[in-house]
Design an enzyme around this catalytic site. Structure first.
Site, PDB file in Angstrom:
ATOM      1  N   LYS A 113       0.870  -1.172   0.000  1.00  0.00           N
ATOM      2  CA  LYS A 113       0.000   0.000   0.000  1.00  0.00           C
ATOM      3  C   LYS A 113       0.899   1.211   0.000  1.00  0.00           C
ATOM      4  O   LYS A 113       2.030   1.169   0.481  1.00  0.00           O
ATOM      5  CB  LYS A 113      -0.884   0.032   1.256  1.00  0.00           C
ATOM      6  CG  LYS A 113      -2.154   0.806   1.059  1.00  0.00           C
ATOM      7  CD  LYS A 113      -3.150  -0.024   0.289  1.00  0.00           C
ATOM      8  CE  LYS A 113      -4.492   0.648   0.156  1.00  0.00           C
ATOM      9  NZ  LYS A 113      -5.507  -0.294  -0.353  1.00  0.00           N
TER      10      LYS A 113
HETATM   11  P1  NAD Z   1     -13.252   7.121  -2.821  1.00  0.00           P
HETATM   12  O1  NAD Z   1     -12.253   8.173  -2.567  1.00  0.00           O
HETATM   13  O2  NAD Z   1     -13.753   6.899  -4.204  1.00  0.00           O
HETATM   14  O3  NAD Z   1     -14.552   7.375  -1.906  1.00  0.00           O
HETATM   15  C1  NAD Z   1     -14.500   7.491  -0.519  1.00  0.00           C
HETATM   16  C2  NAD Z   1     -15.849   7.984  -0.041  1.00  0.00           C
HETATM   17  O4  NAD Z   1     -15.871   7.974   1.382  1.00  0.00           O
HETATM   18  C3  NAD Z   1     -16.163   9.427  -0.461  1.00  0.00           C
HETATM   19  O5  NAD Z   1     -17.546   9.531  -0.754  1.00  0.00           O
HETATM   20  C4  NAD Z   1     -15.842  10.217   0.803  1.00  0.00           C
HETATM   21  O6  NAD Z   1     -16.557  11.445   0.861  1.00  0.00           O
HETATM   22  C5  NAD Z   1     -16.314   9.245   1.853  1.00  0.00           C
HETATM   23  N1  NAD Z   1     -15.775   9.459   3.192  1.00  0.00           N
HETATM   24  C6  NAD Z   1     -14.511   9.770   3.552  1.00  0.00           C
HETATM   25  N2  NAD Z   1     -14.440   9.888   4.892  1.00  0.00           N
HETATM   26  C7  NAD Z   1     -15.689   9.628   5.356  1.00  0.00           C
HETATM   27  C8  NAD Z   1     -16.258   9.580   6.648  1.00  0.00           C
HETATM   28  N3  NAD Z   1     -15.521   9.816   7.733  1.00  0.00           N
HETATM   29  N4  NAD Z   1     -17.592   9.290   6.768  1.00  0.00           N
HETATM   30  C9  NAD Z   1     -18.340   9.051   5.667  1.00  0.00           C
HETATM   31  N5  NAD Z   1     -17.855   9.070   4.426  1.00  0.00           N
HETATM   32  C10 NAD Z   1     -16.540   9.362   4.272  1.00  0.00           C
HETATM   33  O7  NAD Z   1     -12.636   5.777  -2.202  1.00  0.00           O
HETATM   34  P2  NAD Z   1     -13.001   4.278  -2.551  1.00  0.00           P
HETATM   35  O8  NAD Z   1     -12.078   3.806  -3.606  1.00  0.00           O
HETATM   36  O9  NAD Z   1     -14.479   4.148  -2.730  1.00  0.00           O
HETATM   37  O10 NAD Z   1     -12.558   3.537  -1.203  1.00  0.00           O
HETATM   38  C11 NAD Z   1     -13.418   3.461  -0.069  1.00  0.00           C
HETATM   39  C12 NAD Z   1     -12.910   2.365   0.857  1.00  0.00           C
HETATM   40  O11 NAD Z   1     -12.868   1.132   0.151  1.00  0.00           O
HETATM   41  C13 NAD Z   1     -11.486   2.569   1.402  1.00  0.00           C
HETATM   42  O12 NAD Z   1     -11.421   2.010   2.692  1.00  0.00           O
HETATM   43  C14 NAD Z   1     -10.647   1.755   0.452  1.00  0.00           C
HETATM   44  O13 NAD Z   1      -9.413   1.359   1.037  1.00  0.00           O
HETATM   45  C15 NAD Z   1     -11.559   0.576   0.231  1.00  0.00           C
HETATM   46  N6  NAD Z   1     -11.289  -0.181  -0.981  1.00  0.00           N
HETATM   47  C16 NAD Z   1     -11.307   0.410  -2.210  1.00  0.00           C
HETATM   48  C17 NAD Z   1     -11.073  -0.354  -3.342  1.00  0.00           C
HETATM   49  C18 NAD Z   1     -11.174   0.212  -4.722  1.00  0.00           C
HETATM   50  O14 NAD Z   1     -11.053  -0.559  -5.689  1.00  0.00           O
HETATM   51  N7  NAD Z   1     -11.431   1.497  -4.900  1.00  0.00           N
HETATM   52  C19 NAD Z   1     -10.766  -1.726  -3.212  1.00  0.00           C
HETATM   53  C20 NAD Z   1     -10.747  -2.305  -1.929  1.00  0.00           C
HETATM   54  C21 NAD Z   1     -11.020  -1.519  -0.832  1.00  0.00           C
END
Ligand code: NAD
Length: 430
Positions: free
Chosen positions: A117
């Site tokens: 990461k």
């Molecule tokens: P992203 O940046 O596209 O979206 C994140 C969302 O969370 C946004 O809407 C943001 O406003 C919101 N957010 C941030 N802090 C917040 C809070 N305290 N309360 C409520 N909402 C909040 O990110 P993503 O890619 O959707 O990733 C989200 C989660 O999923 C992370 O934990 C990431 O590690 C995990 N994840 C993502 C992927 C991927 O392929 N994108 C894969 C596995 C895991």
């Protein structure tokens, strides 16, 4: 002059609440699998942790120096693989925790990767596009000695996406003198990205939430979903459950605010709003609710899809969902887990390393397609993805039942056993 004291605790540099969660989870699994302490250190401590300075010219002609990290957890089973997060409060310890979870996630899905990461401690929302490009290119430039398509393959995470991956690929390719699309995943399809990658994590979350409802013998049609975080993972999981499964989305939040309506939110309006806005702060098409209260409302499926540690010892006892589908990485603290273990017959937990594995699985497909320069169509990708997710789901549920342990412990047990066996067979090097 005071004498310097060497830091003898190898865990000290990773001190962070997220790392603490990863470490406590590993302690539980070590106990369950009888892993001796010295072997446990070897399994848990990252192989490499890199910290770099990322100096960038800002639009006002000043220069800012951001801090970037990359943690490569283990190189035992192939290259490392993991996302890149641009977030204002990112720490080395959090990055390390996320790399460890990636290792377990890859092992559970049987992918030939160790976890990694990385990220930059910056607020991408406050950077102009040109500044974001500066941060992205300089970060990749600093990482060139440590990454490669057979060493460490980056992907997107919070605060990054296709454009940042394209800049990473371009920076690396300029350095080696030819296009190397296998250096990153999550690229646009016209640069060697895989069809279905952008949707893969959210679709996987939705698929597994449905599998859990199936085990509980709950017909999903018309049942309710609350989603915390409306970014890539949250919005696509919700869209899949809304359009494909005909479930009702009753709660949606992002980092600015939260909305709730027991009768169902106007989901299309939320999607439309996000086409031209960065967040939900000025959305006025639905009733608002306190974000902490939103996740406590009754629903069939609760999807935390934002940040770590949002389900803790304070609120775990008050959750009213039937399925907790962990879209985010590390959303549940060990204190919450202890409570959820007691509530196992009320709440079916789909743990993060299983639930959000769709992203890394399709990233793996993307890497394989790039290395072969042979690309698959969307149904091939979806079919292979759901087959791997379904197999992992069944293994986890079976193991949990057989050993009377939580789904999280079962998922971790399967994953850690695989990495442990590979390490013991290879030797000390990786
Ligand atoms: P992203 O940046 O596209 O979206 C994140 C969302 O969370 C946004 O809407 C943001 O406003 C919101 N957010 C941030 N802090 C917040 C809070 N305290 N309360 C409520 N909402 C909040 O990110 P993503 O890619 O959707 O990733 C989200 C989660 O999923 C992370 O934990 C990431 O590690 C995990 N994840 C993502 C992927 C991927 O392929 N994108 C894969 C596995 C895991």
């Amino acid at each position: 002059m005071a004498a310097r004291t060497a830091i003898t605790d190898p865990y000290a540099i990773y001190e962070d609440p997220a790392f603490d969660i990863a470490r406590k989870q590993f302690a539980a699994i070590s106990q369950h699998l009888n892993i001796p302490a010295d072997e446990g250190d070897r399994l848990l401590l990252p192989k490499r942790a890199i910290t770099v300075s990322v100096p960038v010219h800002l639009d006002d002609d000043s220069t800012a120096v951001f801090t970037g990290y990359r943690v490569q957890h283990h190189l035992t089973m192939g290259p490392t693989k993991g996302g890149t997060r641009f977030a204002p409060n990112l720490t080395l310890g959090e990055t390390a925790a996320l790399s460890i979870w990636m290792s377990w996630k890859c092992a559970l899905a049987n992918l030939p990767y160790g976890g990694a990461k990385g990220g930059v401690c910056c607020d991408p929302r406050k950077l102009s596009l040109r500044e974001l490009e500066g941060v992205s290119r300089r970060y990749m430039q600093e990482m060139i000695p440590f990454v490669g398509p057979h060493t460490d393959v980056m992907g997107p995470d919070m605060g990054t996406g296709e454009q940042v991956m394209a800049w990473f690929m371009d920076t690396y390719s300029m350095y080696v003198g030819h296009s190397v699309n296998a250096i990153v995943t999550g690229k646009p399809t016209y640069l060697g990205g895989s069809v279905g990658r952008k949707e893969s994590t959210g679709r996987g979350v939705a698929f597994l939430a449905e599998r859990a409802l199936d085990v509980l013998k709950i017909d999903p049609t018309g049942k309710t979903v609350i989603v915390q975080g409306f970014g890539n993972v949250g919005s696509i999981a919700a869209a899949s459950l809304y359009y494909k499964t005909q479930m009702k989305i009753t709660g949606i939040s992002d980092h600015t605010c939260a909305f709730y309506d027991a009768k169902g939110l106007p989901f299309e309006k939320f999607e439309k709003h996000m086409e031209s806005n960065r967040d939900l702060s000025n959305f006025d098409g639905a009733p608002r609710i306190d974000p902490g209260e939103m996740i406590l409302q009754p629903c069939e499926v609760l999807i935390p899809a934002a940040v770590e540690a949002v389900i803790d010892g304070d609120n775990a006892g008050r959750l009213q969902c039937r399925v907790l589908a962990e879209g985010a990485n590390g959303p549940t603290t060990p204190a919450a887990d202890a409570i959820l273990d007691q509530r196992w017959d009320e709440i079916f937990v789909v743990p993060d390393i299983l639930c959000n594995a769709g992203g890394v699985i399709v990233s793996y497909f993307e890497w394989v397609q790039d290395l072969q320069s042979l690309f698959w169509n969307e149904s091939e990708v979806a079919d292979k993805l759901f087959r791997i997710l379904d197999a992992s789901f069944q293994q986890v549920v079976r193991r949990a039942k057989a050993e009377k342990i939580s789904h999280r412990l079962a998922a971790l047990a399967i994953a850690v056993e695989r990495v442990r066996k590979a390490k013991n067979t290879r030797g000390l090097f990786p």
